[in-house]
Design a protein around this motif. Structure first.
Motif, PDB file in Angstrom:
ATOM      1  N   SER A 174       2.709  13.019   2.118  1.00 12.50           N
ATOM      2  CA  SER A 174       1.144  13.357   2.756  1.00 12.50           C
ATOM      3  C   SER A 174       0.349  11.523   2.751  1.00 12.50           C
ATOM      4  CB  SER A 174       0.528  14.545   2.650  1.00 12.50           C
ATOM      5  OG  SER A 174      -1.027  14.025   3.479  1.00 12.50           O
ATOM      6  N   LYS A 175       0.758  11.294   1.303  1.00  8.23           N
ATOM      7  CA  LYS A 175       0.128  10.188   1.088  1.00  8.23           C
ATOM      8  C   LYS A 175       1.029   9.180   2.058  1.00  8.23           C
ATOM      9  CE  LYS A 175      -2.665  11.464  -1.908  1.00  8.23           C
ATOM     10  NZ  LYS A 175      -4.240  11.797  -1.953  1.00  8.23           N
ATOM     11  N   TYR A 176       2.013   8.992   2.086  1.00 10.13           N
ATOM     12  CA  TYR A 176       2.971   8.149   2.772  1.00 10.13           C
ATOM     13  C   TYR A 176       2.083   7.566   3.791  1.00 10.13           C
ATOM     14  CZ  TYR A 176       6.374   6.520   5.678  1.00 10.13           C
ATOM     15  OH  TYR A 176       6.993   5.392   6.673  1.00 10.13           O
ATOM     16  N   ILE A 177       1.842   9.530   5.503  1.00 10.24           N
ATOM     17  CA  ILE A 177       1.710   9.194   5.815  1.00 10.24           C
ATOM     18  C   ILE A 177      -0.076   8.381   6.799  1.00 10.24           C
ATOM     19  CG2 ILE A 177       0.704  10.441   7.956  1.00 10.24           C
ATOM     20  CD1 ILE A 177       2.901  12.458   7.329  1.00 10.24           C
ATOM     21  N   CYS A 178      -0.665   8.629   5.452  1.00 11.07           N
ATOM     22  CA  CYS A 178      -2.040   7.398   5.292  1.00 11.07           C
ATOM     23  C   CYS A 178      -2.184   6.670   4.816  1.00 11.07           C
ATOM     24  CB  CYS A 178      -3.075   9.158   4.386  1.00 11.07           C
ATOM     25  SG  CYS A 178      -3.384  10.442   4.662  1.00 11.07           S
ATOM     26  N   VAL A 179      -1.404   6.498   5.021  1.00  9.27           N
ATOM     27  CA  VAL A 179      -1.085   4.768   4.566  1.00  9.27           C
ATOM     28  C   VAL A 179      -0.405   4.186   5.708  1.00  9.27           C
ATOM     29  CG1 VAL A 179       0.348   2.569   3.239  1.00  9.27           C
ATOM     30  CG2 VAL A 179      -0.604   4.694   2.019  1.00  9.27           C
ATOM     31  N   VAL A 180       0.365   4.918   6.290  1.00 11.54           N
ATOM     32  CA  VAL A 180       1.061   4.833   7.778  1.00 11.54           C
ATOM     33  C   VAL A 180      -0.011   4.543   8.443  1.00 11.54           C
ATOM     34  CG1 VAL A 180       2.233   5.214   9.829  1.00 11.54           C
ATOM     35  CG2 VAL A 180       3.283   5.204   7.619  1.00 11.54           C
ATOM     36  N   LEU A 181      -0.979   5.301   8.535  1.00 12.30           N
ATOM     37  CA  LEU A 181      -2.419   5.413   9.362  1.00 12.30           C
ATOM     38  C   LEU A 181      -2.989   4.438   9.671  1.00 12.30           C
ATOM     39  CD1 LEU A 181      -3.369   9.899   9.773  1.00 12.30           C
ATOM     40  CD2 LEU A 181      -2.388   8.005  11.177  1.00 12.30           C
ATOM     41  N   PHE A 182      -3.545   3.603   8.470  1.00 13.13           N
ATOM     42  CA  PHE A 182      -4.112   2.739   7.455  1.00 13.13           C
ATOM     43  C   PHE A 182      -3.169   1.411   8.373  1.00 13.13           C
ATOM     44  CE2 PHE A 182      -4.117  -1.505   5.242  1.00 13.13           C
ATOM     45  CZ  PHE A 182      -5.086  -1.428   4.792  1.00 13.13           C
ATOM     46  N   SER A 183      -1.931   1.373   8.294  1.00  9.88           N
ATOM     47  CA  SER A 183      -1.387  -0.175   9.060  1.00  9.88           C
ATOM     48  C   SER A 183      -1.358   0.148  10.210  1.00  9.88           C
ATOM     49  CB  SER A 183      -0.748   0.070   8.093  1.00  9.88           C
ATOM     50  OG  SER A 183       0.578   1.326   9.654  1.00  9.88           O
ATOM     51  N   CYS A 229       6.095   0.454   8.891  1.00  5.90           N
ATOM     52  CA  CYS A 229       6.491   2.198   9.061  1.00  5.90           C
ATOM     53  C   CYS A 229       7.033   1.209   7.265  1.00  5.90           C
ATOM     54  CB  CYS A 229       7.161   2.664   9.497  1.00  5.90           C
ATOM     55  SG  CYS A 229       6.010   3.412  10.890  1.00  5.90           S
ATOM     56  N   ALA A 230       8.257   0.764   7.529  1.00  6.58           N
ATOM     57  CA  ALA A 230       9.131   0.460   5.834  1.00  6.58           C
ATOM     58  C   ALA A 230       8.118  -0.337   4.725  1.00  6.58           C
ATOM     59  CB  ALA A 230       9.991  -0.314   7.112  1.00  6.58           C
ATOM     60  N   VAL A 231       7.918  -1.273   5.527  1.00  9.56           N
ATOM     61  CA  VAL A 231       6.469  -1.426   4.279  1.00  9.56           C
ATOM     62  C   VAL A 231       5.491  -0.442   3.471  1.00  9.56           C
ATOM     63  CG1 VAL A 231       4.225  -3.339   4.133  1.00  9.56           C
ATOM     64  CG2 VAL A 231       5.844  -3.989   5.717  1.00  9.56           C
ATOM     65  N   CYS A 232       4.846   0.323   4.251  1.00  9.46           N
ATOM     66  CA  CYS A 232       4.044   1.172   3.736  1.00  9.46           C
ATOM     67  C   CYS A 232       5.103   1.964   3.196  1.00  9.46           C
ATOM     68  CB  CYS A 232       3.866   2.413   5.431  1.00  9.46           C
ATOM     69  SG  CYS A 232       2.438   1.090   5.709  1.00  9.46           S
ATOM     70  N   ALA A 233       6.383   2.068   3.440  1.00 17.31           N
ATOM     71  CA  ALA A 233       7.012   3.321   2.247  1.00 17.31           C
ATOM     72  C   ALA A 233       7.381   2.023   1.353  1.00 17.31           C
ATOM     73  CB  ALA A 233       8.626   3.270   3.009  1.00 17.31           C
ATOM     74  N   VAL A 234       7.733   0.823   1.166  1.00 15.77           N
ATOM     75  CA  VAL A 234       7.815   0.441  -0.067  1.00 15.77           C
ATOM     76  C   VAL A 234       7.112   0.460  -1.125  1.00 15.77           C
ATOM     77  CG1 VAL A 234       8.092  -2.624  -0.759  1.00 15.77           C
ATOM     78  CG2 VAL A 234       9.664  -1.328   1.049  1.00 15.77           C
ATOM     79  N   TYR A 235       5.243   0.564  -0.732  1.00 15.73           N
ATOM     80  CA  TYR A 235       4.335   0.071  -0.796  1.00 15.73           C
ATOM     81  C   TYR A 235       4.192   1.477  -1.613  1.00 15.73           C
ATOM     82  CZ  TYR A 235       4.273  -5.304  -0.736  1.00 15.73           C
ATOM     83  OH  TYR A 235       4.568  -6.744  -0.327  1.00 15.73           O
TER      84      TYR A 235
END
Length: 257
Positions: free
Chosen positions: A103-112, A156-162
């Motif tokens: 869920s947190k990852y998806i929110c970071v992706v949405l931000f990106s 999406c990959a960058v979001c996964a890293v951070y």
């Protein structure tokens, strides 16, 4: 999972940081276009470079500071949940650790994605006003669709890293520092390794496959097939590896209130 994600998105919208990043992005779009405009006015030589929207559009799809913004935002958004003790409350409600992490990852992706769309809109507006919009051929539109997909895949990959480092460090200060260091210095470290390989007369480079380096080979229409293939292979590897490692580590860690 849906309720958890809805709650996280609500908190995301309520935070001030996304709007601050949007303001910075808009300011940078204005500044960049203005600098080029005035540079062309005072230039003593003419250069065969077009700055119309149609000619510059590929560069709009890969904003230079996108990865840095994601690195900073993920640290502020995720690690603060640990620092303020809210992560303990979330996991105690019966949600699985994987659901919380995802869920947190998806929110970071949405931000990106918001940053991606905003950069395209801001850059198109500023360059269109100052240099004109130009014309788009059908081939250019096809390339734009491909480059847009590759840009979103890289994001999406960058979001996964951070997201991974923000969860692992679980402290705003530490996550912020490490994420920024990784974003700004990892490329330099890998370039030094490349130099070492060259001196040792070993063919190949490692910096080419760093997540921040992938967009550098896609800033043009009709990108080379090799560069597209590398992105299609490297980005999913980053995505899967860091997501899986994040799931495993977060599942086993003890969360302090």
């Amino acid at each position: 999972m849906i309720h958890l994600l809805s709650s996280d998105i609500y908190k995301l919208v309520k935070r001030k940081s996304p709007y601050i990043f949007l303001s910075i992005l808009f300011g940078l779009a204005m500044l960049g276009a203005a600098i080029v405009f005035f540079a062309k006015m005072v230039a003593t030589e003419t250069y065969d470079i077009s700055y119309t929207v149609s000619d510059q559009f590929p560069s709009f799809l890969f904003p230079a500071l996108s990865n840095l913004f994601i690195a900073i935002f993920s640290a502020l958004y995720i690690s603060s949940e640990f620092s303020y003790g809210t992560m303990k409350n979330i996991t105690s409600r019966g949600y699985s650790r994987v659901a919380v992490y995802f869920s947190k990852y998806i929110c970071v992706v949405l931000f990106s994605l918001v940053m991606f769309v905003a950069n395209v809109l801001f850059s198109t507006m500023m360059n269109g006003i100052l240099f004109g919009f130009g014309t788009f051929s059908s081939a250019m539109i096809q390339d734009i669709l491909l480059l847009s997909f590759l840009s979103i895949l890289i994001n999406c990959a960058v979001c996964a890293v951070y997201t991974f480092f923000s969860f692992v460090l679980a402290n705003v200060g530490s996550a912020l520092a490490i994420n920024i260091v990784i974003n700004t210095l990892m490329g330099m470290v890998l370039s030094l390794i490349d130099i070492g390989l060259y001196i040792a007369k070993i063919e190949g480079t490692v910096s080419r496959y760093w997540i921040n380096s992938l967009p550098n080979y896609l800033l043009t229409y009709s990108p080379a097939d090799k560069d597209v293939r590398i992105t299609l292979i490297a980005a999913p590897i980053y995505l899967v590896v860091f997501l899986v490692c994040g799931f495993v580590i977060f599942e086993k860690r003890d969360i302090k209130a």
